[in-house]
Design a protein around this motif. Structure first.
Motif, PDB file in Angstrom:
ATOM      1  N   SER A 115       0.825  -1.213   0.000  1.00 46.90           N
ATOM      2  CA  SER A 115       0.000   0.000   0.000  1.00 46.90           C
ATOM      3  C   SER A 115       0.857   1.259   0.000  1.00 46.90           C
ATOM      4  CB  SER A 115      -0.939  -0.008   1.211  1.00 46.90           C
ATOM      5  OG  SER A 115      -0.196  -0.010   2.421  1.00 46.90           O
ATOM      6  N   GLN A 116       1.974   1.234   0.716  1.00 51.94           N
ATOM      7  CA  GLN A 116       2.857   2.404   0.741  1.00 51.94           C
ATOM      8  C   GLN A 116       3.462   2.680  -0.629  1.00 51.94           C
ATOM      9  OE1 GLN A 116       5.578   1.222   3.796  1.00 51.94           O
ATOM     10  NE2 GLN A 116       4.403   2.150   5.454  1.00 51.94           N
ATOM     11  N   ARG A 117       3.768   1.616  -1.365  1.00 51.29           N
ATOM     12  CA  ARG A 117       4.391   1.788  -2.679  1.00 51.29           C
ATOM     13  C   ARG A 117       3.488   2.505  -3.668  1.00 51.29           C
ATOM     14  NH1 ARG A 117       6.395  -3.419  -1.538  1.00 51.29           N
ATOM     15  NH2 ARG A 117       4.721  -4.457  -2.686  1.00 51.29           N
ATOM     16  N   GLN A 118       2.182   2.454  -3.446  1.00 51.55           N
ATOM     17  CA  GLN A 118       1.240   3.064  -4.369  1.00 51.55           C
ATOM     18  C   GLN A 118       1.148   4.571  -4.202  1.00 51.55           C
ATOM     19  OE1 GLN A 118       0.168   0.853  -6.610  1.00 51.55           O
ATOM     20  NE2 GLN A 118       1.333  -0.594  -5.344  1.00 51.55           N
ATOM     21  N   SER A 119       1.699   5.107  -3.112  1.00 47.69           N
ATOM     22  CA  SER A 119       1.535   6.519  -2.797  1.00 47.69           C
ATOM     23  C   SER A 119       2.889   7.217  -2.681  1.00 47.69           C
ATOM     24  CB  SER A 119       0.764   6.675  -1.476  1.00 47.69           C
ATOM     25  OG  SER A 119       0.830   7.993  -0.994  1.00 47.69           O
ATOM     26  N   PRO A 120       3.202   8.140  -3.606  1.00 49.10           N
ATOM     27  CA  PRO A 120       4.448   8.907  -3.491  1.00 49.10           C
ATOM     28  C   PRO A 120       4.517   9.687  -2.178  1.00 49.10           C
ATOM     29  CG  PRO A 120       3.486   9.181  -5.676  1.00 49.10           C
ATOM     30  CD  PRO A 120       2.471   8.459  -4.847  1.00 49.10           C
ATOM     31  N   GLU A 121       3.365  10.135  -1.695  1.00 47.63           N
ATOM     32  CA  GLU A 121       3.341  10.893  -0.440  1.00 47.63           C
ATOM     33  C   GLU A 121       3.746  10.018   0.735  1.00 47.63           C
ATOM     34  OE1 GLU A 121       0.814  10.767  -2.584  1.00 47.63           O
ATOM     35  OE2 GLU A 121       0.998  12.781  -3.463  1.00 47.63           O
ATOM     36  N   GLN A 122       3.263   8.767   0.752  1.00 42.08           N
ATOM     37  CA  GLN A 122       3.621   7.881   1.852  1.00 42.08           C
ATOM     38  C   GLN A 122       5.088   7.477   1.781  1.00 42.08           C
ATOM     39  OE1 GLN A 122       0.966   4.567   2.388  1.00 42.08           O
ATOM     40  NE2 GLN A 122      -0.553   5.859   3.400  1.00 42.08           N
ATOM     41  N   LEU A 123       5.618   7.293   0.586  1.00 44.64           N
ATOM     42  CA  LEU A 123       7.040   6.987   0.455  1.00 44.64           C
ATOM     43  C   LEU A 123       7.884   8.158   0.948  1.00 44.64           C
ATOM     44  CD1 LEU A 123       7.102   5.251  -3.051  1.00 44.64           C
ATOM     45  CD2 LEU A 123       7.388   4.166  -0.819  1.00 44.64           C
ATOM     46  N   ASP A 124       7.462   9.361   0.621  1.00 48.47           N
ATOM     47  CA  ASP A 124       8.173  10.544   1.079  1.00 48.47           C
ATOM     48  C   ASP A 124       8.082  10.666   2.603  1.00 48.47           C
ATOM     49  OD1 ASP A 124       9.538  13.060   0.050  1.00 48.47           O
ATOM     50  OD2 ASP A 124       8.016  13.925   1.368  1.00 48.47           O
ATOM     51  N   GLU A 125       6.922  10.362   3.136  1.00 48.39           N
ATOM     52  CA  GLU A 125       6.732  10.411   4.592  1.00 48.39           C
ATOM     53  C   GLU A 125       7.617   9.386   5.292  1.00 48.39           C
ATOM     54  OE1 GLU A 125       3.254   9.081   7.697  1.00 48.39           O
ATOM     55  OE2 GLU A 125       2.628   9.990   5.811  1.00 48.39           O
ATOM     56  N   LEU A 126       7.755   8.197   4.684  1.00 50.03           N
ATOM     57  CA  LEU A 126       8.599   7.163   5.271  1.00 50.03           C
ATOM     58  C   LEU A 126      10.057   7.618   5.305  1.00 50.03           C
ATOM     59  CD1 LEU A 126       8.813   4.346   6.427  1.00 50.03           C
ATOM     60  CD2 LEU A 126       8.937   3.444   4.111  1.00 50.03           C
ATOM     61  N   LEU A 127      10.521   8.264   4.240  1.00 48.58           N
ATOM     62  CA  LEU A 127      11.883   8.786   4.216  1.00 48.58           C
ATOM     63  C   LEU A 127      12.084   9.842   5.306  1.00 48.58           C
ATOM     64  CD1 LEU A 127      14.701   9.116   3.022  1.00 48.58           C
ATOM     65  CD2 LEU A 127      13.719  10.627   1.281  1.00 48.58           C
TER      66      LEU A 127
END
Length: 425
Positions: free
Chosen positions: A262-274
């Protein structure tokens, strides 16, 4: 603690908790006992098994397997999401048990610890019985489903080797009289700390077995390893003292997470994880009162590709958002120059941020171009408030999220943050 000199008494115990994460889950959930269990960061089919139970291991489930592959191999497998707080609590309780025997207890990871009885020889005439009592006390005082393997030897390296020989629930003693029998049936890669690359280097120089390694001269081992490491191997295998319990400061810190589907589908969530990874490192550096002079970012993709970048900082840094912005700038420049797809894309499997080359905060020089004194003071004050009143009582705007993607997980590596106040290691 480094003791150089001939020492042959088996007074060092290496305690290795068996299938620790899964055993903790089985301890608190009676339904999971005697069942194959796989602890995962995420329990979707693309999730990664980070800790199989003893029962799961017997059926072929291994660390690092994808969950759907593990389920095909073992249809009865029970996937359980990781509970880091639970494992930390069990870890601390186990260390408390070990410290009832001696103050010289050195946690090596979340599921391993060295118990050094060298200074307690007048108290304990039979180290074997001490090991049996440790096993019993862990079961009765911490959890009846928890098992450990213990190695006993004159130094921590050989004790670690002994703990690996018979699992689960093993007990092995290595002495000058038994070491050759122990080593004769092992491969070089069975020795703690020797991977495939080191084994090949040794084999290329005619050191083919652990016994060859034991009987090679220290001068030859220095030449083969091209460092003091060769001399250390000689000391470990020939009872020349202790070289593995030296207390030291952090050499590096790493924050790494597996990325869910699910995280991979969202650029925002990937950015938040970083961002969250960088803020985790900020918190750790704050606790140690250090700044870093180098940062690396890396990520892995499902098609086996990798991306990595190393940034040597012009000035020491501690602020997590500054690290985040530097990493973003670097890979956006990489994307622009190479006209490639985004680094944080839908095939990403994991990402990691590491910091190196620390300098004590009090030695950080003032910048000629920017006065960071007030910013550093404010950051320190924020963490003091968090420590006193709770981490959620004062937060940055970047930490305010309705559904935070950053999950509290813990690995099998350094657990120094749990013990710095009691026993720095």
């Amino acid at each position: 603690m480094k003791r150089i000199g001939q020492y042959t008494k088996p007074t060092v115990l290496f305690v290795d908790m068996n299938s620790f994460f899964a055993s903790c889950e089985q301890q608190v959930n009676f339904y999971l006992r005697d069942r194959p269990v796989a602890v995962c960061v995420y329990t979707g089919k693309q999730g990664c098994v980070i800790a199989p139970s003893v029962e799961a291991k017997r059926l072929g489930v291994k660390l690092g397997m994808r969950l759907d592959e593990a389920m095909q191999l073992c249809p009865g497998l029970v996937p359980v999401e990781i509970n880091s707080k639970r494992y930390r609590e069990f870890h601390v309780a186990i260390i408390d048990v070990l410290r009832q025997f001696t103050p010289d207890v050195f946690p090596k990871s979340i599921d391993e610890a060295v118990v050094d009885l060298t200074r307690c020889q007048l108290m304990y005439k039979d180290v074997w019985q001490v090991a049996l009592q440790i096993k019993s006390d862990i079961r009765t005082k911490v959890g009846d489903w928890l098992r450990c393997s213990i190695g006993i030897a004159p130094n921590a390296f050989l004790a670690k080797l002994g703990s690996d020989l018979h699992k689960p629930d093993g007990l092995v003693m290595i002495t000058p009289e038994t070491i050759d029998d122990v080593l004769k049936d092992l491969h070089l890669t069975d020795l703690p700390g020797i991977g495939q690359r080191m084994a090949k280097r040794l084999q290329d120089q005619g050191i083919l077995t652990p016994l060859n390694l034991r009987y090679a001269s220290p001068e030859r081992l220095r030449a083969v390893c091209k460092s003091i490491i060769g001399w250390h191997w000689h000391l470990r295998l020939n009872f020349g003292g202790e070289v593995d319990l030296e207390t030291s400061a952090y050499k590096s810190m790493q924050a790494m997470r597996t990325v869910s589907a699910s995280q991979r589908q969202s650029p925002e969530q990937l950015d938040e994880l970083l961002q969250s990874l960088c803020l985790t490192l900020e918190r750790r550096m704050m606790k140690q009162d250090v700044f870093c002079q180098e940062v690396t970012f890396s990520c892995r993709y499902h098609d086996s590709r990798n991306y990595g970048d190393e940034i040597k900082l012009p000035e020491p840094r501690q602020d997590g958002m500054e690290l985040y912005n530097l990493i973003r700038q670097r890979f956006e420049r990489f994307q622009h120059v190479n006209r490639c797809e985004p680094i944080l894309n839908r095939s990403i499997r994991s990402m990691s941020v590491s910091v190196f080359r620390f300098i004590p905060a009090q030695l950080v020089p003032f910048s000629l171009f920017e006065d960071n004194t007030r910013k550093n003071t404010l950051r320190k004050a924020v963490y003091e408030v968090k420590a006193k009143f709770g981490s959620d009582k004062l937060m940055r705007a970047t930490e305010l999220r309705d559904n935070p993607v950053f999950r509290d997980v813990i690995g099998f590596g350094s657990i120094k943050d749990l013990h710095d106040d009691q026993n720095p290691f």
